[in-house]
Scaffold this motif. Sequence first.
Motif, PDB file in Angstrom:
ATOM      1  N   LEU A   1     -61.545 -37.019  66.840  1.00  0.00           N
ATOM      2  CA  LEU A   1     -62.865 -37.237  67.914  1.00  0.00           C
ATOM      3  C   LEU A   1     -62.679 -38.889  69.118  1.00  0.00           C
ATOM      4  O   LEU A   1     -63.247 -38.924  70.334  1.00  0.00           O
ATOM      5  CB  LEU A   1     -64.108 -36.668  67.494  1.00  0.00           C
ATOM      6  CG  LEU A   1     -64.181 -35.290  67.410  1.00  0.00           C
ATOM      7  CD1 LEU A   1     -65.686 -34.927  66.653  1.00  0.00           C
ATOM      8  CD2 LEU A   1     -64.294 -34.297  68.551  1.00  0.00           C
ATOM      9  N   SER A   2     -62.307 -39.969  68.110  1.00  0.00           N
ATOM     10  CA  SER A   2     -62.874 -40.796  68.373  1.00  0.00           C
ATOM     11  C   SER A   2     -62.188 -41.902  69.214  1.00  0.00           C
ATOM     12  O   SER A   2     -62.387 -42.418  69.933  1.00  0.00           O
ATOM     13  CB  SER A   2     -63.648 -41.348  67.592  1.00  0.00           C
ATOM     14  OG  SER A   2     -62.105 -42.426  66.674  1.00  0.00           O
ATOM     15  N   LEU A   3     -61.262 -41.120  69.032  1.00  0.00           N
ATOM     16  CA  LEU A   3     -59.450 -41.973  69.677  1.00  0.00           C
ATOM     17  C   LEU A   3     -59.132 -40.037  70.620  1.00  0.00           C
ATOM     18  O   LEU A   3     -59.124 -39.524  70.683  1.00  0.00           O
ATOM     19  CB  LEU A   3     -58.430 -40.883  68.676  1.00  0.00           C
ATOM     20  CG  LEU A   3     -58.675 -42.247  68.082  1.00  0.00           C
ATOM     21  CD1 LEU A   3     -57.003 -42.127  66.704  1.00  0.00           C
ATOM     22  CD2 LEU A   3     -58.280 -44.052  68.311  1.00  0.00           C
ATOM     23  N   PRO A   4     -58.918 -41.403  72.313  1.00  0.00           N
ATOM     24  CA  PRO A   4     -58.393 -40.213  73.370  1.00  0.00           C
ATOM     25  C   PRO A   4     -56.920 -39.588  73.080  1.00  0.00           C
ATOM     26  O   PRO A   4     -56.522 -40.456  71.819  1.00  0.00           O
ATOM     27  CB  PRO A   4     -58.607 -41.116  74.307  1.00  0.00           C
ATOM     28  CG  PRO A   4     -59.494 -42.305  74.024  1.00  0.00           C
ATOM     29  CD  PRO A   4     -59.330 -42.419  72.711  1.00  0.00           C
ATOM     30  N   ILE A   5     -56.785 -39.289  73.527  1.00  0.00           N
ATOM     31  CA  ILE A   5     -55.325 -38.316  73.458  1.00  0.00           C
ATOM     32  C   ILE A   5     -54.366 -39.405  73.678  1.00  0.00           C
ATOM     33  O   ILE A   5     -52.925 -39.782  72.514  1.00  0.00           O
ATOM     34  CB  ILE A   5     -54.673 -36.805  74.114  1.00  0.00           C
ATOM     35  CG1 ILE A   5     -55.770 -36.165  73.651  1.00  0.00           C
ATOM     36  CG2 ILE A   5     -53.384 -36.698  74.394  1.00  0.00           C
ATOM     37  CD1 ILE A   5     -55.975 -34.519  74.614  1.00  0.00           C
TER      38      ILE A   5
ATOM     39  N   PHE B   1     -49.686 -42.318  72.114  1.00  0.00           N
ATOM     40  CA  PHE B   1     -48.708 -43.713  72.169  1.00  0.00           C
ATOM     41  C   PHE B   1     -48.996 -44.817  71.179  1.00  0.00           C
ATOM     42  O   PHE B   1     -47.396 -44.933  70.071  1.00  0.00           O
ATOM     43  CB  PHE B   1     -49.544 -44.825  73.638  1.00  0.00           C
ATOM     44  CG  PHE B   1     -48.848 -44.594  74.304  1.00  0.00           C
ATOM     45  CD1 PHE B   1     -48.117 -44.694  74.625  1.00  0.00           C
ATOM     46  CD2 PHE B   1     -50.329 -44.824  75.489  1.00  0.00           C
ATOM     47  CE1 PHE B   1     -48.122 -44.283  76.311  1.00  0.00           C
ATOM     48  CE2 PHE B   1     -49.922 -44.465  76.642  1.00  0.00           C
ATOM     49  CZ  PHE B   1     -48.830 -44.299  77.168  1.00  0.00           C
ATOM     50  N   LEU B   2     -49.748 -44.434  69.926  1.00  0.00           N
ATOM     51  CA  LEU B   2     -50.090 -44.777  68.214  1.00  0.00           C
ATOM     52  C   LEU B   2     -48.840 -44.799  67.416  1.00  0.00           C
ATOM     53  O   LEU B   2     -47.962 -44.818  67.355  1.00  0.00           O
ATOM     54  CB  LEU B   2     -51.068 -45.005  67.725  1.00  0.00           C
ATOM     55  CG  LEU B   2     -51.534 -45.375  66.093  1.00  0.00           C
ATOM     56  CD1 LEU B   2     -51.228 -46.630  66.435  1.00  0.00           C
ATOM     57  CD2 LEU B   2     -52.381 -44.309  66.073  1.00  0.00           C
ATOM     58  N   LEU B   3     -48.963 -42.831  68.071  1.00  0.00           N
ATOM     59  CA  LEU B   3     -47.699 -41.740  67.451  1.00  0.00           C
ATOM     60  C   LEU B   3     -46.130 -41.891  67.442  1.00  0.00           C
ATOM     61  O   LEU B   3     -45.557 -42.440  67.089  1.00  0.00           O
ATOM     62  CB  LEU B   3     -48.416 -40.602  67.297  1.00  0.00           C
ATOM     63  CG  LEU B   3     -49.104 -40.022  66.570  1.00  0.00           C
ATOM     64  CD1 LEU B   3     -49.316 -38.883  66.122  1.00  0.00           C
ATOM     65  CD2 LEU B   3     -48.258 -40.401  64.872  1.00  0.00           C
TER      66      LEU B   3
ATOM     67  N   LEU C   1     -48.772 -32.324  67.998  1.00  0.00           N
ATOM     68  CA  LEU C   1     -49.600 -32.763  66.911  1.00  0.00           C
ATOM     69  C   LEU C   1     -51.298 -33.109  68.300  1.00  0.00           C
ATOM     70  O   LEU C   1     -52.074 -33.624  67.455  1.00  0.00           O
ATOM     71  CB  LEU C   1     -49.573 -33.872  65.560  1.00  0.00           C
ATOM     72  CG  LEU C   1     -48.815 -32.574  64.264  1.00  0.00           C
ATOM     73  CD1 LEU C   1     -47.875 -33.326  63.386  1.00  0.00           C
ATOM     74  CD2 LEU C   1     -49.878 -31.559  63.880  1.00  0.00           C
ATOM     75  N   VAL C   2     -50.156 -35.066  68.630  1.00  0.00           N
ATOM     76  CA  VAL C   2     -51.319 -34.960  69.226  1.00  0.00           C
ATOM     77  C   VAL C   2     -52.217 -34.028  70.402  1.00  0.00           C
ATOM     78  O   VAL C   2     -52.963 -34.059  70.695  1.00  0.00           O
ATOM     79  CB  VAL C   2     -50.378 -35.792  70.469  1.00  0.00           C
ATOM     80  CG1 VAL C   2     -50.639 -36.428  71.522  1.00  0.00           C
ATOM     81  CG2 VAL C   2     -49.419 -36.982  69.591  1.00  0.00           C
TER      82      VAL C   2
ATOM     83  N   ASN D   1     -59.007 -31.089  69.239  1.00  0.00           N
ATOM     84  CA  ASN D   1     -59.624 -29.617  69.601  1.00  0.00           C
ATOM     85  C   ASN D   1     -59.522 -29.026  68.609  1.00  0.00           C
ATOM     86  O   ASN D   1     -59.685 -28.857  67.649  1.00  0.00           O
ATOM     87  CB  ASN D   1     -58.442 -29.189  70.412  1.00  0.00           C
ATOM     88  CG  ASN D   1     -58.557 -28.808  71.924  1.00  0.00           C
ATOM     89  OD1 ASN D   1     -59.804 -29.541  72.194  1.00  0.00           O
ATOM     90  ND2 ASN D   1     -57.830 -28.451  72.857  1.00  0.00           N
ATOM     91  N   MET D   2     -58.105 -29.708  67.280  1.00  0.00           N
ATOM     92  CA  MET D   2     -58.169 -29.569  65.673  1.00  0.00           C
ATOM     93  C   MET D   2     -58.954 -29.531  64.878  1.00  0.00           C
ATOM     94  O   MET D   2     -60.040 -29.630  63.925  1.00  0.00           O
ATOM     95  CB  MET D   2     -56.829 -29.995  65.598  1.00  0.00           C
ATOM     96  CG  MET D   2     -56.242 -30.219  63.539  1.00  0.00           C
ATOM     97  SD  MET D   2     -54.569 -30.711  63.535  1.00  0.00           S
ATOM     98  CE  MET D   2     -54.388 -32.197  64.149  1.00  0.00           C
ATOM     99  N   ALA D   3     -60.244 -31.394  65.716  1.00  0.00           N
ATOM    100  CA  ALA D   3     -60.808 -31.477  65.115  1.00  0.00           C
ATOM    101  C   ALA D   3     -62.018 -30.344  65.559  1.00  0.00           C
ATOM    102  O   ALA D   3     -62.912 -30.490  64.391  1.00  0.00           O
ATOM    103  CB  ALA D   3     -61.177 -33.133  65.352  1.00  0.00           C
TER     104      ALA D   3
END
Length: 308
Positions: A140-144, A149-151, A180-181, A186-188
């Motif tokens: 929830l703390s990470l924007p999409i 970009f991280l993955l 997944l990204v 919404n998964m959280a």
Amino acid sequence: MGRYAIRRLLQLVPVVLGTTFIINYMVWQLPGDPFAGRCGQRPCPDSYVTAMREQFGLDQPILLQYGNFLKNLLTGNMGTDFNGVSVASQLGDAWPITIRLALMAVAFEAVIGIGAGVLSGLKRGGFLDNVVTISTLFLLSLPIFVTGFLLQWLLGVRLGIITPTVPDEATVVQLIVPALVLASLNMAFTSRLTRTSIVENLRSDYVRTAVAKGLTNRRVVGIHLLRNSLIPVLTFLGTEVGSLMSGAIITEGIFNIHGIGGLLWTAINRQDYTVVVPVATLLVLVYLIANLLVDLLYGVLDPRIRYE
């Protein structure tokens, strides 16, 4: 339920008419002329701008424009964009990719989010509950766009497990990481909502009665607890289908996916409203149909719900 479904479908008609009219009105009333800057460094001649406005009906009153839009929509004639390319062919190429991406994202939300929420709710206060809580707070703390970009960098550039950009064919395997990204936030939410619902229903009378009858733990959880706890979760997932379709713009941009998100983003930048309006209308229809299906599924999850 049949009469209820028909009544709900009839109720969708004024909603569709109202939303599509607002979309048409707002889009064509935006400041700036979409044809004024299409001649490179030089300003376009007035004759060219006038001819293009006449060709696409922008010189007509808004009600007449909207009437023509509805007529073309009902007949399946979406016309061409400002470059002369068929809008229907562009939607035909992009729509299946975004639908595949959105459905995969919903599947991840449902399977992973609900599964983690159920385990967390049943083991509340334990190690697993703390792990799920910390994980959901992290997501929830990470924007999409940060997650994407991280993955992309970690799995695509550093480890080489995936291709950093998705090819044009966009197979199911190639869409796993983008899905997944797209589903991460919404998964959280789904996990936390499921956990809250499970914890609340564990204290309900019907659960205590089922346990007192000597039913197995699997039957109490699977038949009684889970079915009632999933109603708010189902509402959330159903409303998110339309949101995921439109929210795919960021994810598709990161992974260079040629879906509806990329098509809509390009059209907005070009002020090509002949593409923006049909795409926005289709997103409205998807959202409304998803909500109708959710309402009909309530009766399947909870037999106490009856439709008149």
